[in-house]
Design an enzyme around this catalytic site. Structure first.
Site, short mmCIF file in Angstrom:
data_model
loop_
_atom_site.label_atom_id
_atom_site.label_comp_id
_atom_site.label_asym_id
_atom_site.label_seq_id
_atom_site.Cartn_x
_atom_site.Cartn_y
_atom_site.Cartn_z
N ARG A 148 30.37 24.49 42.94
CA ARG A 148 31.51 23.65 43.30
C ARG A 148 31.51 22.34 42.50
O ARG A 148 32.26 21.43 42.80
CB ARG A 148 31.51 23.34 44.80
CG ARG A 148 31.52 24.59 45.65
CD ARG A 148 32.74 24.64 46.56
NE ARG A 148 32.97 26.00 46.99
CZ ARG A 148 33.84 26.84 46.41
NH1 ARG A 148 34.57 26.45 45.40
NH2 ARG A 148 33.98 28.06 46.85
N HIS A 189 25.48 30.19 33.99
CA HIS A 189 26.92 30.23 34.20
C HIS A 189 27.39 28.84 34.61
O HIS A 189 26.87 28.25 35.55
CB HIS A 189 27.25 31.26 35.29
CG HIS A 189 28.70 31.64 35.40
ND1 HIS A 189 29.71 30.70 35.52
CD2 HIS A 189 29.31 32.84 35.39
CE1 HIS A 189 30.87 31.34 35.59
NE2 HIS A 189 30.66 32.64 35.52
N TYR A 214 32.36 27.10 38.59
CA TYR A 214 33.75 27.58 38.61
C TYR A 214 34.76 26.44 38.54
O TYR A 214 35.88 26.62 38.09
CB TYR A 214 34.04 28.35 39.91
CG TYR A 214 33.35 29.68 39.99
CD1 TYR A 214 33.33 30.52 38.88
CD2 TYR A 214 32.75 30.11 41.16
CE1 TYR A 214 32.70 31.75 38.94
CE2 TYR A 214 32.12 31.34 41.24
CZ TYR A 214 32.10 32.15 40.12
OH TYR A 214 31.49 33.37 40.19
N HIS A 227 34.15 29.92 32.08
CA HIS A 227 35.52 30.42 32.17
C HIS A 227 36.38 29.51 31.31
O HIS A 227 36.33 28.29 31.51
CB HIS A 227 36.02 30.39 33.62
CG HIS A 227 35.26 31.30 34.54
ND1 HIS A 227 35.52 31.37 35.88
CD2 HIS A 227 34.26 32.18 34.29
CE1 HIS A 227 34.70 32.26 36.43
NE2 HIS A 227 33.93 32.76 35.50
N GLU A 263 34.13 33.81 28.84
CA GLU A 263 34.24 35.00 29.69
C GLU A 263 35.66 35.54 29.68
O GLU A 263 36.63 34.78 29.78
CB GLU A 263 33.80 34.66 31.13
CG GLU A 263 33.84 35.87 32.04
CD GLU A 263 33.13 35.67 33.37
OE1 GLU A 263 32.42 34.65 33.53
OE2 GLU A 263 33.29 36.55 34.24
N ASP A 276 33.58 40.78 31.39
CA ASP A 276 33.44 41.08 32.82
C ASP A 276 34.25 42.33 33.12
O ASP A 276 35.47 42.36 32.92
CB ASP A 276 33.93 39.87 33.64
CG ASP A 276 33.67 40.02 35.12
OD1 ASP A 276 34.08 41.06 35.70
OD2 ASP A 276 33.08 39.10 35.72
N HIS A 331 37.08 41.90 35.60
CA HIS A 331 38.16 41.09 35.04
C HIS A 331 39.00 41.85 34.02
O HIS A 331 40.23 41.78 34.06
CB HIS A 331 37.60 39.83 34.37
CG HIS A 331 36.87 38.91 35.31
ND1 HIS A 331 36.26 37.77 34.88
CD2 HIS A 331 36.66 38.98 36.64
CE1 HIS A 331 35.69 37.16 35.92
NE2 HIS A 331 35.92 37.88 37.00
N HIS A 372 29.27 41.31 32.32
CA HIS A 372 29.22 41.15 33.77
C HIS A 372 29.63 42.48 34.36
O HIS A 372 30.77 42.93 34.17
CB HIS A 372 30.20 40.06 34.24
CG HIS A 372 29.68 38.68 34.05
ND1 HIS A 372 30.48 37.57 34.16
CD2 HIS A 372 28.42 38.22 33.81
CE1 HIS A 372 29.73 36.48 33.97
NE2 HIS A 372 28.49 36.86 33.75
N ASP A 382 40.96 39.55 40.37
CA ASP A 382 39.59 39.04 40.30
C ASP A 382 38.88 39.03 41.66
O ASP A 382 38.54 37.97 42.19
CB ASP A 382 39.55 37.63 39.69
CG ASP A 382 38.11 37.16 39.44
OD1 ASP A 382 37.16 37.91 39.73
OD2 ASP A 382 37.97 36.02 38.96
N HIS A 426 35.53 41.00 43.06
CA HIS A 426 34.47 41.94 42.68
C HIS A 426 34.14 42.88 43.84
O HIS A 426 34.22 42.49 45.00
CB HIS A 426 33.20 41.17 42.30
CG HIS A 426 33.41 40.20 41.18
ND1 HIS A 426 32.39 39.48 40.63
CD2 HIS A 426 34.53 39.82 40.50
CE1 HIS A 426 32.85 38.71 39.66
NE2 HIS A 426 34.15 38.88 39.56
N GLU A 457 27.38 40.84 39.46
CA GLU A 457 27.93 39.73 40.26
C GLU A 457 28.69 40.36 41.42
O GLU A 457 29.82 39.99 41.72
CB GLU A 457 28.92 38.91 39.43
CG GLU A 457 28.38 38.30 38.18
CD GLU A 457 29.50 37.62 37.39
OE1 GLU A 457 30.53 38.25 37.10
OE2 GLU A 457 29.32 36.43 37.06
ZN ZN Z 1 35.20 37.28 38.71
FE FE Z 2 32.04 37.36 35.75
FE FE Z 3 32.32 34.14 35.73
#
Ligand code: ZN
Ligand code: FE
Ligand code: FE
Length: 278
Positions: free
Chosen positions: A37, A67, A70, A107, A142, A176, A179, A211, A224, A226, A256
């Site tokens: 976050r 990574h 986000y 991202h 990504e 991914d 994705h 991913h 998106d 998973h 993931e």
């Molecule tokens: Zn994702």
């Molecule tokens: Fe991913």
């Molecule tokens: Fe990601």
């Protein structure tokens, strides 16, 4: 070698993650470079890093993937958010040099109505400020599902970011599987066609990590979400084709999927069985 691992928590340090992935049956892992976050990163502990480097050498852990959070949005409309992206990424990339030669994934971001071209402009501005000649980390863009105004759901957009970045030899791509399928690349019925397209537009030599996720939503849904391996719209056969495909089988694969640690251990064991050569 089959490089397989999953997403782990960095909260107990690097050595702990390395030991954890070996216990889970894997040999590589992903973690958040800082709180997902946002916020500040955990201090680097030189003793932990030294123990980690020793342990990875002894236990055949060949690479790791950090990574970015986000919340990092390099192409936000809001200047403060773009500043956070710059501060967080430059700090992350400096800390990555404690574990040289690894991967850092982010991202590309959401342009929030400013348009893809403006978004790509901001993203490349950021990359042109945070990359430096002697860095040893490869920074991965990504591939995204195309939810909302996400940049990077089309291979062409990723290609354009790479082309506009001065030190583009520092850049790679993380594909991914959830994705790209959500974005409209049919890796279930035509994996080789998608890889041909990736090669034509970006170049397969740029592909550095996968991913590995199933998806809760059908083809081209731009959602998106998973799903566990084999339980979504990709299914076990498509996943098996992906991990055994000659052109990508030597890349590191990161789960993931919605799992706690025992679930990851089960998926890793299942994937090792699906894999034709370990
Ligand atoms: Zn994702
Ligand atoms: Fe991913
Ligand atoms: Fe990601």
């Amino acid at each position: 070698m089959f490089k397989i691992g999953c997403h782990l928590s960095v909260s107990k340090g690097y050595l702990h993650m390395a030991q954890e992935i070996i216990e889970l049956g894997g040999n590589t892992f992903q973690f958040f470079s800082r709180n997902p976050r946002g916020g500040s990163a955990k201090e680097i502990d030189p003793d932990d890093i030294a123990a980690f480097l020793e342990y990875t050498k002894e236990n055949g852990i060949s690479c790791i993937l950090a990574h970015a959070p986000y919340t990092l949005n390099a192409c936000s409309k809001d200047e403060k958010t773009r500043d956070f992206a710059f501060t967080a990424m430059s700090d992350d990339l400096k800390r990555m040099e404690y574990t040289p030669g690894n991967l850092y994934n982010f991202h590309p971001g959401s342009h929030v109505g400013q348009g893809v071209e403006t978004g790509i402009g901001y993203i490349t501005d950021l990359l042109n400020r945070v990359l430096w000649e002697d860095m040893t980390t490869t920074v991965l863009l990504e591939t995204m599902a195309g939810k909302g105004s996400e940049v990077g759901s089309k291979f062409e957009e990723i290609r354009e970011i790479i082309d506009k970045t001065e030190l583009s030899d520092k850049l790679g791509v993380c594909l991914d599987t959830c994705h790209v399928y959500d974005a409209g690349y049919d890796i279930v019925n035509d994996l080789d066609g998608v890889l041909d397209e990736f090669d034509r537009v970006i170049g397969l030599d740029r592909l550095k990590a996968i991913h590995l996720n199933d998806t809760k939503n059908p083809f081209e849904s731009h959602k998106d979400r998973h799903e566990k391996i084999g339980e979504g719209f990709l299914g076990a056969d498509a996943i098996s084709n992906i991990i055994n495909n000659e052109r990508i089988k030597d890349l590191p694969f990161y789960l993931e999927t919605p799992n706690e640690l025992p679930g990851y251990a089960e998926e890793i064991a299942m994937l090792k069985k699906m894999r034709k050569s370990l």
